[in-house]
Design a protein around this motif. Structure first.
Motif, PDB file in Angstrom:
ATOM      1  N   GLN A  81       0.826  -1.204   0.000  1.00 35.92           N
ATOM      2  CA  GLN A  81       0.000   0.000   0.000  1.00 35.92           C
ATOM      3  C   GLN A  81       0.861   1.256   0.000  1.00 35.92           C
ATOM      4  N   LEU A  82       2.001   1.228   0.696  1.00 31.61           N
ATOM      5  CA  LEU A  82       2.906   2.368   0.664  1.00 31.61           C
ATOM      6  C   LEU A  82       3.477   2.573  -0.735  1.00 31.61           C
ATOM      7  N   GLU A  83       3.786   1.497  -1.420  1.00 30.19           N
ATOM      8  CA  GLU A  83       4.316   1.588  -2.778  1.00 30.19           C
ATOM      9  C   GLU A  83       3.295   2.207  -3.730  1.00 30.19           C
ATOM     10  N   GLN A  84       2.028   1.981  -3.458  1.00 28.29           N
ATOM     11  CA  GLN A  84       0.969   2.447  -4.352  1.00 28.29           C
ATOM     12  C   GLN A  84       0.408   3.810  -3.964  1.00 28.29           C
ATOM     13  N   THR A  85       0.954   4.423  -2.897  1.00 28.26           N
ATOM     14  CA  THR A  85       0.394   5.673  -2.387  1.00 28.26           C
ATOM     15  C   THR A  85       1.489   6.726  -2.241  1.00 28.26           C
ATOM     16  N   PRO A  86       1.859   7.400  -3.327  1.00 29.55           N
ATOM     17  CA  PRO A  86       2.857   8.471  -3.217  1.00 29.55           C
ATOM     18  C   PRO A  86       2.376   9.562  -2.265  1.00 29.55           C
ATOM     19  N   LEU A  87       3.287  10.057  -1.451  1.00 28.66           N
ATOM     20  CA  LEU A  87       2.942  11.055  -0.448  1.00 28.66           C
ATOM     21  C   LEU A  87       3.705  12.338  -0.718  1.00 28.66           C
ATOM     22  N   GLU A  88       3.029  13.481  -0.538  1.00 31.77           N
ATOM     23  CA  GLU A  88       3.675  14.767  -0.756  1.00 31.77           C
ATOM     24  C   GLU A  88       4.704  15.063   0.328  1.00 31.77           C
ATOM     25  N   LYS A  89       4.461  14.531   1.533  1.00 34.09           N
ATOM     26  CA  LYS A  89       5.379  14.748   2.646  1.00 34.09           C
ATOM     27  C   LYS A  89       5.899  13.389   3.100  1.00 34.09           C
ATOM     28  N   PRO A  90       7.212  13.207   3.235  1.00 32.35           N
ATOM     29  CA  PRO A  90       7.746  11.888   3.592  1.00 32.35           C
ATOM     30  C   PRO A  90       7.417  11.501   5.029  1.00 32.35           C
ATOM     31  N   VAL A  91       7.375  10.187   5.259  1.00 35.42           N
ATOM     32  CA  VAL A  91       7.067   9.653   6.580  1.00 35.42           C
ATOM     33  C   VAL A  91       8.222   8.772   7.060  1.00 35.42           C
ATOM     34  N   ARG A  92       8.312   8.642   8.377  1.00 34.42           N
ATOM     35  CA  ARG A  92       9.272   7.735   8.988  1.00 34.42           C
ATOM     36  C   ARG A  92       8.601   6.399   9.247  1.00 34.42           C
ATOM     37  N   VAL A  93       9.321   5.336   8.944  1.00 36.20           N
ATOM     38  CA  VAL A  93       8.795   3.975   9.081  1.00 36.20           C
ATOM     39  C   VAL A  93       9.645   3.193  10.071  1.00 36.20           C
ATOM     40  N   TRP A  94       8.984   2.462  10.955  1.00 32.45           N
ATOM     41  CA  TRP A  94       9.636   1.522  11.857  1.00 32.45           C
ATOM     42  C   TRP A  94       9.279   0.123  11.341  1.00 32.45           C
ATOM     43  N   LEU A  95      10.226  -0.520  10.685  1.00 36.28           N
ATOM     44  CA  LEU A  95       9.967  -1.820  10.070  1.00 36.28           C
ATOM     45  C   LEU A  95      10.104  -2.911  11.134  1.00 36.28           C
ATOM     46  N   LYS A  96       8.996  -3.583  11.390  1.00 33.65           N
ATOM     47  CA  LYS A  96       8.945  -4.546  12.500  1.00 33.65           C
ATOM     48  C   LYS A  96       9.223  -5.955  12.016  1.00 33.65           C
ATOM     49  N   MET A  97      10.136  -6.619  12.716  1.00 36.98           N
ATOM     50  CA  MET A  97      10.450  -8.013  12.435  1.00 36.98           C
ATOM     51  C   MET A  97       9.742  -8.920  13.441  1.00 36.98           C
ATOM     52  N   ASP A  98       9.174  -9.999  12.947  1.00 44.05           N
ATOM     53  CA  ASP A  98       8.666 -11.060  13.816  1.00 44.05           C
ATOM     54  C   ASP A  98       9.846 -11.970  14.154  1.00 44.05           C
ATOM     55  N   SER A  99      10.502 -11.680  15.267  1.00 45.22           N
ATOM     56  CA  SER A  99      11.692 -12.432  15.655  1.00 45.22           C
ATOM     57  C   SER A  99      11.363 -13.661  16.493  1.00 45.22           C
ATOM     58  N   GLY A 100      10.061 -13.954  16.643  1.00 41.81           N
ATOM     59  CA  GLY A 100       9.688 -15.149  17.376  1.00 41.81           C
ATOM     60  C   GLY A 100       8.390 -15.065  18.150  1.00 41.81           C
ATOM     61  N   MET A 101       7.815 -13.865  18.270  1.00 43.74           N
ATOM     62  CA  MET A 101       6.553 -13.749  18.996  1.00 43.74           C
ATOM     63  C   MET A 101       5.392 -14.287  18.168  1.00 43.74           C
ATOM     64  N   HIS A 102       5.499 -14.162  16.845  1.00 47.99           N
ATOM     65  CA  HIS A 102       4.496 -14.677  15.916  1.00 47.99           C
ATOM     66  C   HIS A 102       3.123 -14.048  16.125  1.00 47.99           C
ATOM     67  N   ARG A 103       3.167 -12.738  16.301  1.00 52.97           N
ATOM     68  CA  ARG A 103       1.927 -11.964  16.349  1.00 52.97           C
ATOM     69  C   ARG A 103       1.858 -11.143  15.066  1.00 52.97           C
ATOM     70  N   VAL A 104       2.554 -10.026  14.986  1.00 51.27           N
ATOM     71  CA  VAL A 104       2.687  -9.293  13.732  1.00 51.27           C
ATOM     72  C   VAL A 104       4.163  -9.048  13.474  1.00 51.27           C
ATOM     73  N   GLY A 105       4.490  -8.670  12.260  1.00 54.87           N
ATOM     74  CA  GLY A 105       5.875  -8.409  11.909  1.00 54.87           C
ATOM     75  C   GLY A 105       6.285  -9.187  10.670  1.00 54.87           C
ATOM     76  N   ILE A 106       7.315  -8.681  10.008  1.00 58.67           N
ATOM     77  CA  ILE A 106       7.860  -9.331   8.825  1.00 58.67           C
ATOM     78  C   ILE A 106       8.702 -10.517   9.264  1.00 58.67           C
ATOM     79  N   LEU A 107       8.527 -11.665   8.626  1.00 56.60           N
ATOM     80  CA  LEU A 107       9.321 -12.835   8.977  1.00 56.60           C
ATOM     81  C   LEU A 107      10.795 -12.571   8.663  1.00 56.60           C
TER      82      LEU A 107
END
Length: 365
Positions: free
Chosen positions: A109-135
């Motif tokens: 969705q971020l790739e498909q939604t150009p923004l006029e003002k940039p945003v800061r992103v905190w990229l979350k890893m699923d390091s073992g909790m297996h709730r949310v996060g990128i594997l």
């Protein structure tokens, strides 16, 4: 006279606990987590109190973030669940909000939604909790996709610890190893520690920490820990005795008679119940009446609970009762009730909340 149930929030204690968190962070930045209305303490008032010293705040969703912005909070503000729909991104950018990205769908969705003002992103890893996060195996590719977008201002890397409150559980070290392995060489700041991680695990004290419960003066551990003596409870939950009677041995108390007196007993009724957020705690859970501990007896009702006053003298209707606070940690009540202090603090309801701000001398934390 109004019903005596009430909560008092001590903002000086909140500031003390934030300073303690900063001292544990070893020079790192500290986001004060004020989601869920600051764990029942009032997000706006708590954020206003900390605004001059906090490195930033964290909330769960955009509604909570916009509420703080509308109240004049200009500090860095992170949305821990990120965005649910791409339509939120316009407000996120215009209000200068940081977002957690925890799924490949959000990246799309971020790739498909150009923004006029940039945003800061905190990229979350699923390091073992297996709730949310990128594997872990997908993390570097996800980072690379975000890095290519001109409307992403900065990428921070984060994960969340599943068992940091269990001090003898080796899973925390496993998560740290996974996170280190799959972020090695990637530029950017890192965020790992929650309250328990910040207190107990030096390896989790990265560039940004995200304490929540400890800020409100409660220990995140379900066992005794020396941090308890250094924290100051922020919330005091008060009420009063509204009825006193003496009953003979063999008298059932409360709904279903779950407690039965074994001697002549002086019972006191307190205006506090589960509709106020007090837990369905068992017999023996401590309550302070006139500063003295007495045991809860019988089942907690919607609006009232009963305590055994037999062991203390000179108690009268109208005398004060403390359900948790400085001299009765909410953690202790939670342990008796078989729950966690997070739930007790977040569940308070229905009664007035007042705020106390004291000017104190500079103190060691």
């Amino acid at each position: 006279m109004s019903r005596p149930a009430r909560a008092v929030i001590h903002l000086d204690a909140l500031k003390h606990n934030y300073r303690l968190a900063k001292s544990l962070a070893g020079g790192g930045n500290v986001l004060a987590v004020v989601k869920a209305d600051a764990y029942g303490h009032g997000a706006i008032r708590c954020a206003q109190s900390l605004s001059e010293q906090a490195d930033g705040f964290a909330v769960a969703c955009i509604e909570e973030a916009l509420e703080l912005r509308a109240a004049g909070i200009r500090n860095r503000l992170l949305i821990l669940e990120g965005f649910f729909e791409h339509s939120e991104l316009t407000d996120i950018a215009s209000e200068n909000l940081d977002i957690v990205v925890q799924s490949l769908e959000q990246i799309k969705q971020l790739e498909q939604t150009p923004l006029e003002k940039p945003v800061r992103v905190w990229l979350k890893m699923d390091s073992g909790m297996h709730r949310v996060g990128i594997l872990p195996g997908q993390y570097r590719d996800a980072w690379a996709r975000l890095e290519q977008l001109p409307w992403i201002d900065e990428i921070l890397m984060m994960t969340h610890l599943a068992c940091a409150d269990e001090t003898d559980n080796g899973f925390t070290l496993q998560q740290l190893e996974v996170f280190e392995q799959h972020t090695l060489g990637l530029p950017g700041k890192r965020s790992i520690a929650n309250s328990a991680g910040l207190i107990h695990c030096a390896g989790a004290r990265a560039d940004w920490s995200r304490p929540g419960l400890m800020l409100y003066g409660a220990s995140p551990f379900d066992h005794a820990h020396n941090i308890e003596s250094r924290l100051k409870p922020v919330m005091e939950l008060h009420s009063a005795i509204i009825n006193i009677k003496e009953v003979p041995a063999g008298s059932p108390v409360g709904y279903s008679g779950t407690a039965v007196t074994n001697k002549t007993t002086r019972l006191g009724v307190i205006a506090m119940g589960y509709a106020d957020g007090y837990p369905l705690a068992p017999n023996g859970t401590p309550v302070l009446v006139n500063g003295q501990p007495v045991p809860l007896t019988g089942r907690v009702s919607m609006d009232m609970l009963t305590v055994d006053l037999s062991e203390i003298a000179d108690v009268n209707v109208g005398d004060p009762a403390l359900l948790w606070g400085k001299d009765l940690p909410v953690t202790e009540v939670a342990r008796h009730a078989g729950t966690i202090p997070y739930q007790l603090l977040c569940n308070i309801n229905r009664f007035p909340i007042s705020y106390s701000q004291q000017v104190t001398c500079k103190e060691r934390v």
